[in-house]
Write an enzyme that holds these catalytic residues in place. Structure first.
Site, PDB file in Angstrom:
ATOM      1  N   GLY A  12      -6.110 -12.753   3.959  1.00 60.80           N
ATOM      2  CA  GLY A  12      -7.279 -13.290   4.642  1.00 60.80           C
ATOM      3  C   GLY A  12      -8.525 -12.430   4.572  1.00 60.80           C
ATOM      4  O   GLY A  12      -9.290 -12.378   5.533  1.00 60.80           O
ATOM      5  N   ASN A  14     -11.162 -13.032   2.689  1.00 58.52           N
ATOM      6  CA  ASN A  14     -12.294 -13.962   2.736  1.00 58.52           C
ATOM      7  C   ASN A  14     -12.494 -14.493   4.158  1.00 58.52           C
ATOM      8  O   ASN A  14     -13.619 -14.684   4.605  1.00 58.52           O
ATOM      9  CB  ASN A  14     -12.080 -15.122   1.762  1.00 58.52           C
ATOM     10  CG  ASN A  14     -12.567 -14.791   0.365  1.00 58.52           C
ATOM     11  OD1 ASN A  14     -13.707 -14.397   0.172  1.00 58.52           O
ATOM     12  ND2 ASN A  14     -11.696 -14.943  -0.624  1.00 58.52           N
ATOM     13  N   LEU A  91      -2.674 -21.357  -1.013  1.00 55.86           N
ATOM     14  CA  LEU A  91      -1.901 -21.633  -2.220  1.00 55.86           C
ATOM     15  C   LEU A  91      -1.001 -22.853  -2.042  1.00 55.86           C
ATOM     16  O   LEU A  91       0.208 -22.805  -2.250  1.00 55.86           O
ATOM     17  CB  LEU A  91      -1.086 -20.396  -2.611  1.00 55.86           C
ATOM     18  CG  LEU A  91      -1.915 -19.136  -2.841  1.00 55.86           C
ATOM     19  CD1 LEU A  91      -1.021 -17.972  -3.235  1.00 55.86           C
ATOM     20  CD2 LEU A  91      -2.992 -19.367  -3.897  1.00 55.86           C
ATOM     21  N   ILE A  94      -3.525 -29.456  -2.318  1.00 56.80           N
ATOM     22  CA  ILE A  94      -4.084 -30.291  -1.252  1.00 56.80           C
ATOM     23  C   ILE A  94      -3.710 -31.750  -1.523  1.00 56.80           C
ATOM     24  O   ILE A  94      -4.026 -32.290  -2.586  1.00 56.80           O
ATOM     25  CB  ILE A  94      -5.622 -30.133  -1.192  1.00 56.80           C
ATOM     26  CG1 ILE A  94      -5.987 -28.667  -0.920  1.00 56.80           C
ATOM     27  CG2 ILE A  94      -6.200 -31.028  -0.108  1.00 56.80           C
ATOM     28  CD1 ILE A  94      -5.392 -28.082   0.330  1.00 56.80           C
ATOM     29  N   HIS A 110     -12.972 -19.909  -5.645  1.00 54.51           N
ATOM     30  CA  HIS A 110     -12.141 -19.646  -6.825  1.00 54.51           C
ATOM     31  C   HIS A 110     -12.664 -18.384  -7.509  1.00 54.51           C
ATOM     32  O   HIS A 110     -13.872 -18.244  -7.714  1.00 54.51           O
ATOM     33  CB  HIS A 110     -12.183 -20.830  -7.792  1.00 54.51           C
ATOM     34  CG  HIS A 110     -11.277 -20.641  -8.972  1.00 54.51           C
ATOM     35  ND1 HIS A 110      -9.904 -20.816  -8.891  1.00 54.51           N
ATOM     36  CD2 HIS A 110     -11.532 -20.254 -10.243  1.00 54.51           C
ATOM     37  CE1 HIS A 110      -9.370 -20.564 -10.066  1.00 54.51           C
ATOM     38  NE2 HIS A 110     -10.326 -20.217 -10.909  1.00 54.51           N
ATOM     39  N   ASP A 151      -9.790 -27.652  -9.052  1.00 50.61           N
ATOM     40  CA  ASP A 151     -11.009 -26.886  -9.353  1.00 50.61           C
ATOM     41  C   ASP A 151     -12.043 -27.730 -10.094  1.00 50.61           C
ATOM     42  O   ASP A 151     -12.822 -27.206 -10.905  1.00 50.61           O
ATOM     43  CB  ASP A 151     -10.679 -25.616 -10.177  1.00 50.61           C
ATOM     44  CG  ASP A 151      -9.733 -24.682  -9.453  1.00 50.61           C
ATOM     45  OD1 ASP A 151      -9.769 -24.643  -8.214  1.00 50.61           O
ATOM     46  OD2 ASP A 151      -8.941 -23.995 -10.127  1.00 50.61           O
ATOM     47  N   GLU A 181     -17.082 -13.005  -3.844  1.00 48.85           N
ATOM     48  CA  GLU A 181     -16.405 -13.902  -2.904  1.00 48.85           C
ATOM     49  C   GLU A 181     -16.868 -13.708  -1.458  1.00 48.85           C
ATOM     50  O   GLU A 181     -17.180 -14.677  -0.760  1.00 48.85           O
ATOM     51  CB  GLU A 181     -14.886 -13.717  -2.981  1.00 48.85           C
ATOM     52  CG  GLU A 181     -14.277 -14.152  -4.294  1.00 48.85           C
ATOM     53  CD  GLU A 181     -12.767 -13.962  -4.303  1.00 48.85           C
ATOM     54  OE1 GLU A 181     -12.114 -14.297  -3.293  1.00 48.85           O
ATOM     55  OE2 GLU A 181     -12.236 -13.473  -5.314  1.00 48.85           O
TER      56      GLU A 181
END
Length: 205
Positions: A12, A14, A91, A94, A110, A151, A181
């Site tokens: 975590g 990000n 990961l 969806i 990404h 993506d 990121e």
């Protein structure tokens, strides 16, 4: 106020960047409503708890099949009445029903400059291994909307990062996180919050 849920599978970092930006006031008009992980041992859940954000695990291990897991995931998210779902190292594929339920309301970070090194099989260190194997001089990160593909959704922000001689996948991964990121994901959330605020003000005129 933009109600945001963050989905994470691992440490975590990000997520931490988003939390830091919200708490410092660099992101405004945003409320972090929930952090959800498919992994009960994800340190991201602990990060959320430390900052008073509800931390929830929905693990595929707890359901008889993938469809039951997908249903539970969607049901859990719906309980928080979210305006935006942020995939920050989540990961899990969806499910289509989730994309349909939240059109243009799911974004992903990404670790490459899409369309390079993206799509099925490109995640985590695999992205950076592929970039180094190809010999690129520049990589980076992309924030994009999530659609039915992998993506393939519209790009919101990108930031380039230099690839240096002697880089390993781990070193390149760290540089891209720090220089790209952790900057563009909070920026993208702010852009969306600002757009929503403008739309709301226009409606109320």
């Amino acid at each position: 106020m933009l109600r945001v849920g963050v989905l994470v599978s691992g440490g975590g970092t990000n997520l931490q960047s988003i939390i830091d930006h919200v708490e410092s006031g660099k992101i405004t008009g945003v409320s972090l409503e929930v952090v959800l992980s498919n992994n009960a041992g994800a340190y991201a859940l602990e990060r959320a708890r430390k900052h008073g954000i509800p931390a929830v695990c929905v693990s595929p291990k707890d359901y008889p099949d993938r469809e039951a897991f997908n249903d539970a995931l969607l049901e859990t998210l719906e309980a928080y009445h979210l305006d935006l779902i942020v995939l920050a190292g989540f990961l899990v594929v969806i499910p289509k029903k989730m994309v349909e339920r939240y059109p243009n309301q799911i974004i992903n970070i990404h670790p490459s400059l899409i369309p390079s090194f993206c799509g099925t099989g490109y995640y985590g260190l695999k992205v950076h291994e592929a970039a180094l194997a190809r010999g690129v001089k520049v990589s980076g990160a992309t924030v994009h909307y999530v659609d039915a593909g992998t993506d393939t959704g519209p790009i919101i922000l990108q930031k380039a990062v230099e690839v240096k001689d002697g880089d390993t996948p781990e070193i390149l991964q760290r540089r891209i996180m720090e220089e790209a990121e952790w900057q563009i994901l909070p920026q993208a959330i702010q852009l969306i919050a600002d757009e929503r605020k403008k739309a709301s003000e226009a409606e109320n005129r």
